[in-house]
Design a protein around this motif. Structure first.
Motif, PDB file in Angstrom:
ATOM      1  N   TYR A 247      -4.593   6.590  -3.990  1.00 10.29           N
ATOM      2  CA  TYR A 247      -5.022   5.285  -3.478  1.00 10.29           C
ATOM      3  C   TYR A 247      -6.456   5.382  -2.998  1.00 10.29           C
ATOM      4  O   TYR A 247      -6.783   6.256  -2.192  1.00 10.29           O
ATOM      5  CB  TYR A 247      -4.123   4.823  -2.332  1.00 10.29           C
TER       6      TYR A 247
ATOM      7  N   GLN B  54       0.804  -1.224   0.000  1.00 11.03           N
ATOM      8  CA  GLN B  54       0.000   0.000   0.000  1.00 11.03           C
ATOM      9  C   GLN B  54       0.838   1.275   0.000  1.00 11.03           C
ATOM     10  O   GLN B  54       0.408   2.286  -0.559  1.00 11.03           O
ATOM     11  CB  GLN B  54      -0.928  -0.007   1.221  1.00 11.03           C
ATOM     12  N   TYR B  55       2.020   1.236   0.597  1.00 14.56           N
ATOM     13  CA  TYR B  55       2.812   2.465   0.712  1.00 14.56           C
ATOM     14  C   TYR B  55       4.051   2.487  -0.185  1.00 14.56           C
ATOM     15  O   TYR B  55       4.664   3.547  -0.334  1.00 14.56           O
ATOM     16  CB  TYR B  55       3.231   2.674   2.168  1.00 14.56           C
TER      17      TYR B  55
ATOM     18  N   ASN C 222      -2.175   8.094   2.093  1.00 14.78           N
ATOM     19  CA  ASN C 222      -1.608   8.171   0.735  1.00 14.78           C
ATOM     20  C   ASN C 222      -2.144   9.349  -0.041  1.00 14.78           C
ATOM     21  O   ASN C 222      -1.403  10.020  -0.767  1.00 14.78           O
ATOM     22  CB  ASN C 222      -1.894   6.877  -0.032  1.00 14.78           C
TER      23      ASN C 222
ATOM     24  N   ARG D 208       0.697  10.575  -4.933  1.00 13.40           N
ATOM     25  CA  ARG D 208       0.095   9.261  -4.721  1.00 13.40           C
ATOM     26  C   ARG D 208      -1.413   9.335  -4.935  1.00 13.40           C
ATOM     27  O   ARG D 208      -2.035  10.382  -4.729  1.00 13.40           O
ATOM     28  CB  ARG D 208       0.402   8.731  -3.316  1.00 13.40           C
TER      29      ARG D 208
ATOM     30  N   THR E  89       1.878   1.781  -4.472  1.00 11.10           N
ATOM     31  CA  THR E  89       0.536   2.305  -4.235  1.00 11.10           C
ATOM     32  C   THR E  89      -0.401   2.067  -5.412  1.00 11.10           C
ATOM     33  O   THR E  89      -1.580   1.773  -5.215  1.00 11.10           O
ATOM     34  CB  THR E  89       0.624   3.821  -3.952  1.00 11.10           C
TER      35      THR E  89
END
Length: 565
Positions: A534, A428-429, A526, A532, A432
């Motif tokens: 998300y 997720q990080y 995010n 980013r 992303t």
């Protein structure tokens, strides 16, 4: 930029060419005849100044700043095209600004690309030419094609433009890296560009599928670099497509690199000045232009398709009629002998092809195990690492607190399984925009994997063979997720844990709560970063919206230019 006009007679006299013509005319005292006048006209035409080819970018006076700035990019060494993208604060996306001229014959393109020269893969006289590259090139540049791919907009991390935008830092010089290039006192801070391998990015399984990215890689735009700019809040990025067959040392020469960087900042400034003018023109001409353009594309597509169908049908009909006439002349015995001979010949060819195919496959396998030529992916900037650190520490603080609370309430009988959640936060990080990181894959992938694993735990294995559950569960879950389109690597780890029989349905419910917590924190943290996005899509929500309100149009920004009278 205006076209170059031939010099006037006054200018010619200043050069001295007209004086020589006058002297030659004074020496001939004969009466003027038709032939003499014709020859005189021919001599004047032969000495007339021939202007160079017209510039590839023609605009009205309102766009002179942007046009001249883009014209200066002709001096850059070995680039194929230029693109301009602007960042929209409201949506968090980057939108393409169309730089192409309306004059297609003079180098103007479509689809957001300002072409400087065609890629070598699209030149039929070049050794690198391929038919697939030519077709992909027209997909990117010919708006009259039915499969035309416009530049439109991009989320951070999605597609080539999104990936370059996400990888750049927040500063205006984020797309370049400072390096030492020797002693060059005339340059204030020598820089080199960070070029991205477009083919490597297109083949990256962690990159969401993007049709335009695939077309760029196929068409020969295999080298790209993005240089961000920030002009009083007007933020964006200029993408240069380099020639992958050129000398990289010259392409990365500090003089060339600095000029590209400064030109990008100047292009951004010129685009920022034109924003009010562009908005007014869009407001007044958008409807008329779009209606005419759509009608033109539909008509051309229908006419071309009908022509191709008629031509192919006529070719097929003629060849089939000739074959029937030949077959009717042959006797049945001759046909049988010919069929037998062809069967033997085809059998031999099939065996030879099979042998050659096996040999080629073995050769390719031996080459592939040596490793490919892909480079090392670019590292995160310190700013991106700070965002990742913040997201991970907050998420796992919440998960650890939730795990402690579950243990206290259950008297130590229940707990949150944290190992697969660590893998989930990594996706997720750090990845992303990857499909495996999205909420749809995280939830559905985990549900599918854990249900299968728990059911496998009910299979009555003997204590000596119970270890096989840990092999059977991922063997079923991993290809199953691929078939369903919900690939999620942490789900493979969860399948091994839940197939052991030591955890059950209650642990399954607790684990899904932990997955939901990671998704919520990832969405909040995010999206606080401009680099980013998300998730890249809320699949179920968007599906319901499309069924209600229909498809949304692409948010492509176009610079409309006024024709000269």
């Amino acid at each position: 930029m205006s076209n170059v006009t031939p010099p006037t007679p006054v200018d010619t006299e200043r050069t001295g060419s007209t004086n020589s013509l006058k002297e030659s005319a004074s020496t001939n005292a004969l009466p003027k005849k038709k032939e003499d006048s014709t020859s005189e006209v021919e001599s004047e035409e032969s000495t007339t100044y021939v202007p160079p080819p017209r510039p590839a970018f023609r605009t009205s006076s309102n766009d002179d700043i942007l046009a001249k700035t883009l014209g200066m990019t002709d001096l850059i060494f070995a680039i194929y095209a230029v693109e301009l993208w602007r960042y929209d604060e409201g949506t968090g996306k980057i939108f393409n600004v169309n730089l192409s001229s309306d004059d297609e014959e003079n180098g103007g393109g479509s689809g957001g690309l300002l072409l400087k020269r065609n890629p070598q893969e699209t030149d039929i006289d070049n050794d690198y030419y391929t038919k697939e590259a030519e077709e992909a090139f027209y997909q990117l540049t010919d708006a009259s094609k039915s499969n035309f791919i416009p530049a439109g907009s991009a989320d951070p991390g999605v597609g080539l433009a999104g990936a370059l935008w996400a990888e750049s830092s927040g500063s205006a010089l984020g797309g370049v890296h400072y390096r030492a290039w020797g002693e060059m006192s005339q340059l204030q801070g020598n820089i080199s560009l960070s070029w991205r391998d477009v083919c490597e990015l297109a083949e990256d399984p962690d990159q969401p599928f993007d049709a335009r990215l695939q077309a760029l890689a196929t068409a020969g735009f295999k080298l790209a670099t993005g240089i961000p700019f920030d002009v009083n809040g007007y933020r964006g990025m200029v993408i240069y497509y380099g020639n992958p067959h050129a000398e990289l040392s010259k392409l990365n020469n500090p003089i060339n690199a600095r000029f590209m960087n400064n030109a990008a900042q100047l292009i951004g400034a010129a685009a920022a000045i034109q924003t009010p003018l562009k908005q007014i023109k869009d407001w007044r001409r958008e409807e008329a232009f779009n209606n005419w353009h759509r009608m033109k594309i539909k008509l051309l597509t229908i006419v071309r398709m009908l022509g191709c169908v008629r031509y192919s049908e006529s070719r097929k009909g003629g060849s089939m009629g000739g074959d029937r006439a030949k077959l009717q002349r042959k006797s049945s015995i001759a046909m049988l002998r010919e069929a037998s001979a062809k069967f033997k010949e085809n059998a031999k060819e099939t065996i030879e092809v099979a042998k050659e195919g096996a040999k080629n496959k073995a050769t390719r396998w031996a080459k592939k195990i040596r490793g490919g030529s892909a480079g090392i992916p670019p590292s995160f900037t310190w700013r991106q690492c700070a965002w990742t650190f913040t997201g991970v520490i907050l998420t796992h603080t919440l998960l650890s607190w939730f795990n402690l609370w579950i243990k206290q309430e259950s008297g130590g009988d229940l707990a949150l399984i944290l190992a697969p959640l660590g893998a989930l936060t990594t996706l997720q990080y750090n990845l992303t925009a990857a499909p495996a990181s999205q909420p749809r894959n995280a939830i559905f992938g985990q549900v599918f994997a854990i249900i299968v694993a728990i059911l496998i735990s009910y299979i009555p294995f003997t204590p000596e063979n119970a270890w096989f559950r840990g092999a059977l569960a991922p063997a079923i879950v991993i290809p199953g997720m691929a078939k369903l389109g919900i690939i999620h690597p942490p789900a493979g780890a969860a399948a091994i844990i839940f197939s052991s029989g030591k955890v059950g349905w209650v642990d399954f419910g607790i684990f899904l709560v932990g997955v939901s917590m990671t998704i919520v924190t990832a969405v909040v943290i995010n999206n606080a970063s401009d680099r980013r996005q998300y998730p890249t899509s809320w699949y179920l929500v968007n599906k319901v919206k499309k069924s209600i309100v229909g498809e949304n149009q692409l948010g492509q920004v176009t610079v409309i230019r006024k024709e000269k009278p």
